[in-house]
Design an enzyme around this catalytic site. Structure first.
Site, short mmCIF file in Angstrom:
data_model
loop_
_atom_site.label_atom_id
_atom_site.label_comp_id
_atom_site.label_asym_id
_atom_site.label_seq_id
_atom_site.Cartn_x
_atom_site.Cartn_y
_atom_site.Cartn_z
N PRO A 256 25.31 6.30 -26.74
CA PRO A 256 24.17 5.48 -27.27
C PRO A 256 22.89 5.63 -27.00
O PRO A 256 22.71 6.85 -26.15
CB PRO A 256 24.74 4.08 -26.73
CG PRO A 256 25.33 4.59 -25.55
CD PRO A 256 25.90 5.78 -25.74
N THR B 122 31.47 -2.35 -29.82
CA THR B 122 32.80 -2.67 -29.67
C THR B 122 33.32 -2.65 -31.30
O THR B 122 34.41 -2.02 -31.60
CB THR B 122 33.21 -4.40 -29.42
OG1 THR B 122 32.67 -4.45 -28.08
CG2 THR B 122 34.61 -4.71 -29.26
N GLU C 131 26.98 -10.33 -27.73
CA GLU C 131 26.11 -9.46 -27.18
C GLU C 131 24.62 -9.58 -27.93
O GLU C 131 24.63 -9.10 -28.82
CB GLU C 131 26.67 -8.03 -27.10
CG GLU C 131 26.13 -7.26 -26.07
CD GLU C 131 26.65 -5.82 -25.87
OE1 GLU C 131 27.25 -5.43 -26.91
OE2 GLU C 131 26.58 -5.15 -24.86
N LYS D 34 27.39 14.26 -29.55
CA LYS D 34 26.13 13.45 -30.40
C LYS D 34 25.56 12.56 -29.79
O LYS D 34 26.28 11.45 -29.44
CB LYS D 34 27.13 13.22 -31.75
CG LYS D 34 26.07 12.77 -32.75
CD LYS D 34 26.76 11.62 -33.89
CE LYS D 34 26.41 10.39 -33.66
NZ LYS D 34 24.94 10.01 -33.65
P1 NDP Z 1 27.02 2.16 -32.29
O1 NDP Z 1 28.38 1.69 -31.67
O2 NDP Z 1 27.01 1.99 -33.88
O3 NDP Z 1 26.34 3.53 -31.72
C1 NDP Z 1 26.79 4.38 -30.67
C2 NDP Z 1 27.25 5.60 -31.02
O4 NDP Z 1 28.04 5.99 -31.87
C3 NDP Z 1 25.83 6.45 -31.70
O5 NDP Z 1 25.73 7.63 -31.29
C4 NDP Z 1 26.00 6.06 -33.21
O6 NDP Z 1 25.27 6.85 -34.01
C5 NDP Z 1 27.50 6.47 -33.40
N1 NDP Z 1 28.29 5.94 -34.37
C6 NDP Z 1 28.08 4.96 -35.38
N2 NDP Z 1 28.96 4.97 -36.07
C7 NDP Z 1 29.91 5.65 -35.89
C8 NDP Z 1 31.27 6.04 -36.54
N3 NDP Z 1 31.75 5.25 -37.44
N4 NDP Z 1 32.18 6.91 -35.89
C9 NDP Z 1 31.75 7.54 -34.73
N5 NDP Z 1 30.24 7.46 -34.15
C10 NDP Z 1 29.40 6.50 -34.89
O7 NDP Z 1 26.15 1.13 -31.65
P2 NDP Z 1 24.41 0.67 -32.49
O8 NDP Z 1 23.36 1.53 -31.89
O9 NDP Z 1 24.70 0.47 -33.88
O10 NDP Z 1 24.28 -0.49 -31.67
C11 NDP Z 1 24.47 -2.00 -31.91
C12 NDP Z 1 25.14 -2.65 -30.77
O11 NDP Z 1 26.21 -2.21 -30.40
C13 NDP Z 1 24.09 -3.30 -30.05
O12 NDP Z 1 23.44 -4.07 -30.56
C14 NDP Z 1 24.95 -3.48 -28.89
O13 NDP Z 1 25.16 -4.69 -28.86
C15 NDP Z 1 26.30 -2.52 -28.76
N6 NDP Z 1 25.69 -1.35 -28.17
C16 NDP Z 1 26.52 -1.04 -26.80
C17 NDP Z 1 26.12 -0.15 -25.89
C18 NDP Z 1 27.05 0.06 -24.59
O14 NDP Z 1 26.47 0.80 -23.64
N7 NDP Z 1 28.00 -0.60 -24.64
C19 NDP Z 1 25.30 1.00 -26.41
C20 NDP Z 1 24.85 0.83 -27.53
C21 NDP Z 1 24.94 -0.41 -28.33
P3 NDP Z 1 24.16 6.48 -34.56
O15 NDP Z 1 23.16 6.27 -33.41
O16 NDP Z 1 23.68 7.32 -35.46
O17 NDP Z 1 24.39 4.87 -34.98
#
Ligand code: NDP
Length: 495
Positions: free
Chosen positions: A169, A248, A399, A194
């Site tokens: 992330p 999640t 969250e 990635k």
């Molecule tokens: P995501 O879960 O969408 O992103 C995390 C990673 O997964 C990014 O590299 C993202 O790419 C990638 N990704 C997105 N969709 C897919 C898929 N279908 N298959 C495989 N990989 C994928 O989190 P967001 O950035 O959208 O954040 C949304 C919410 O998630 C936040 O508001 C927060 O609540 C939570 N979050 C929690 C984190 C943690 O550390 N536990 C970290 C980040 C977010 P891309 O960046 O291109 O979307």
């Protein structure tokens, strides 16, 4: 008139403030365009998108948006490197590369810290004092394990898994990269990683470090792009293991996708941690812990202490102190060394925070935001506290992933435990009390992967980190962090 007399006649300043102390960007040499790092070379991308600074909306560079064909090439390069030497290299040789990477990260720490703050929006004092030292520490730590796997898992004949697909992330870009890459390489795997769409630049600069360390080509491959690139990596038949950190919802989608494929999976997902303050806690220290728990990295922290549970008898005193402390937080330029709270990572995240804060107001919670002048450009959110929060409110359940704290109260330790555990998540928790026995009792009752006592947001590569329930499964860090990257003899026979 003497100097002293002249000074005495000067008007008293109406506002005392720090002079700006910006960290210089001169240390950085950004390219205009970046490709994917595949097989030790830069692959010219078919498609690109701009990556920006969230503090100014300035375009920093064009980066690749990897297609499934480009993901194919990266997986092929990783497989080639795995089969042609890396997996059979003695652990002591793999360790040398990891030690080298760690040392180069230390040497180039300032460059990485500036880039992390520029591309992600976090204050430079955090990227400089937390992200970079911890990223280097992870490589040092796992370098130490590379030649001791047989001792870590005696009589189990540990072997590498193969090619690992790793998706990270945007909240701790380089640190999450090191949490993923260091144990994978120590165990003899190769990787395709990635980074998040909004924060690819430190991962791309890291490719320079890999070259400097003379890591064999193909051992680490980095493809940039949005969620569709991540999805292509997950689906790829050439991947043996997926390590994912993120939301999640995406974690669940990945789990569904991988069901029945035999691929290994670890998930580090969201959280809604309780930070519990008992009436015997050292209050000033606890207030610092509350601030660190929720305003560190703009609250973009999966283990953030976003639900404050305060014992009723001290709640007024704690909230007063907290509000006073909030007025001293400096929000602004991430590259300024005095900044405490930087920019929100993206417009999308800002909209999500704004929507949840609006929901909190509508549901009846009382909002406090200190007076604060925000920059005109970029994405910003004032540090916020909600009091009078009921457990059913969205701000107590969901969250927010921003600088927003929800305060609830309790009377007895049992009630504190019940409220703290009343969440679908289970990543972390904090306990503030003078009594050691109470700390131990609470740690046993709380359903959380990490419980901090009289501190918050402390990380160490030797300590496993990970969640329960909807916060995911598998551990990163410590000896536990090796296991997801290994297969054991017993597994080969279905044991
Ligand atoms: P995501 O879960 O969408 O992103 C995390 C990673 O997964 C990014 O590299 C993202 O790419 C990638 N990704 C997105 N969709 C897919 C898929 N279908 N298959 C495989 N990989 C994928 O989190 P967001 O950035 O959208 O954040 C949304 C919410 O998630 C936040 O508001 C927060 O609540 C939570 N979050 C929690 C984190 C943690 O550390 N536990 C970290 C980040 C977010 P891309 O960046 O291109 O979307």
């Amino acid at each position: 008139m003497t100097d002293l007399e002249r000074k005495q006649r000067l008007p008293v300043p109406s506002e005392w403030t720090y002079a700006p102390a910006p960290e210089s960007r001169d240390v950085l040499q950004l390219r205009e365009r970046y490709g994917h790092f595949v097989g030790g070379e830069w692959l010219e991308p078919k498609e690109t998108y701009p990556t920006i600074s969230p503090a100014t909306e300035e375009v920093l560079a064009e980066v690749g948006q990897a297609t499934s064909e480009e993901v194919d090439l990266a997986v092929e390069a990783a497989r080639g490197a795995y089969e042609n030497g890396w997996s059979s290299l003695p652990g002591s040789e793999r360790a040398k590369y990891l030690f080298r990477i760690a040392r180069i990260l230390q040497e180039r720490a300032r460059e990485f810290a500036v880039l992390e703050s520029l591309n992600g929006g976090k204050p430079i004092k955090e990227s400089r004092d937390v992200d970079l030292p911890l990223a280097a520490a992870h490589f040092f730590y796992y370098a130490g394990w590379a030649d001791k796997l047989e001792y870590a898992f005696p009589n189990r004949k540990p072997k590498p898994v193969g090619v690992a697909g790793q998706i990270i992330p945007w909240n701790f870009p380089l640190l999450m990269l090191s949490w993923k890459i260091a144990p994978a390489l120590a165990c003899g795997n190769t990787v395709v990683l990635k980074p998040a769409e909004t924060t690819p630049l430190t991962a791309l600069l890291f490719c320079d470090v890999l070259r400097q360390a003379e890591l064999p080509p193909g051992v680490v491959n980095i493809v940039t792009g949005d969620g569709s690139t991540g999805a292509a990596l997950v689906k790829h038949p050439g991947i043996d293991k997926i390590a994912f950190t993120g939301s999640t919802d995406v974690g669940k989608a990945i789990q569904r996708e991988l069901a029945g494929t035999g691929k290994k999976l670890t998930l580090e997902l969201g959280g809604k941690a309780a930070n519990v303050i008992f009436d015997d806690a050292a209050l000033d220290q606890a207030v610092e812990g509350i601030v660190n728990g929720i305003y560190f990295n703009q609250g973009h922290v999966c283990c953030a202490g976003s639900r404050l549970l305060v014992q009723e008898s001290i709640s007024e005193a704690v909230i007063d102190k907290l509000k006073r402390r909030l007025t001293t937080l400096r929000v602004g330029d991430p590259l300024d060394k005095n900044t405490d709270v930087g920019a929100i990572n993206s417009k999308l995240q800002l909209d999500k925070i704004t929507e949840l804060v609006q929901a909190g107001k509508e549901e009846g919670a009382e909002i406090y935001q200190p007076p604060c002048r925000l920059p005109e450009k970029g994405y910003w959110f004032v540090p916020t506290v909600f009091t009078n929060v009921a457990q059913s409110y969205r701000i107590a359940q969901e969250e927010i992933f921003g600088p927003v704290l929800s305060v609830l109260t309790f009377r007895t330790p049992e009630e504190a435990v019940e409220k703290a555990n009343n969440t679908p998540y289970g990543l972390s928790a904090g306990v503030w009390t003078e009594k050691g026995s109470r700390i131990l009792w609470m740690a046993q009752q709380l359903k959380a992967g990490v419980v901090w006592a009289n501190t918050y947001n402390r990380f160490d590569p030797t300590s496993p980190f990970g969640g329960y329930k909807e916060s995911g499964y598998g551990r990163e860090g410590g000896k536990h962090g090796l296991e997801p990257y290994l297969t054991f003899d017993s597994e080969a026979f279905g044991g």
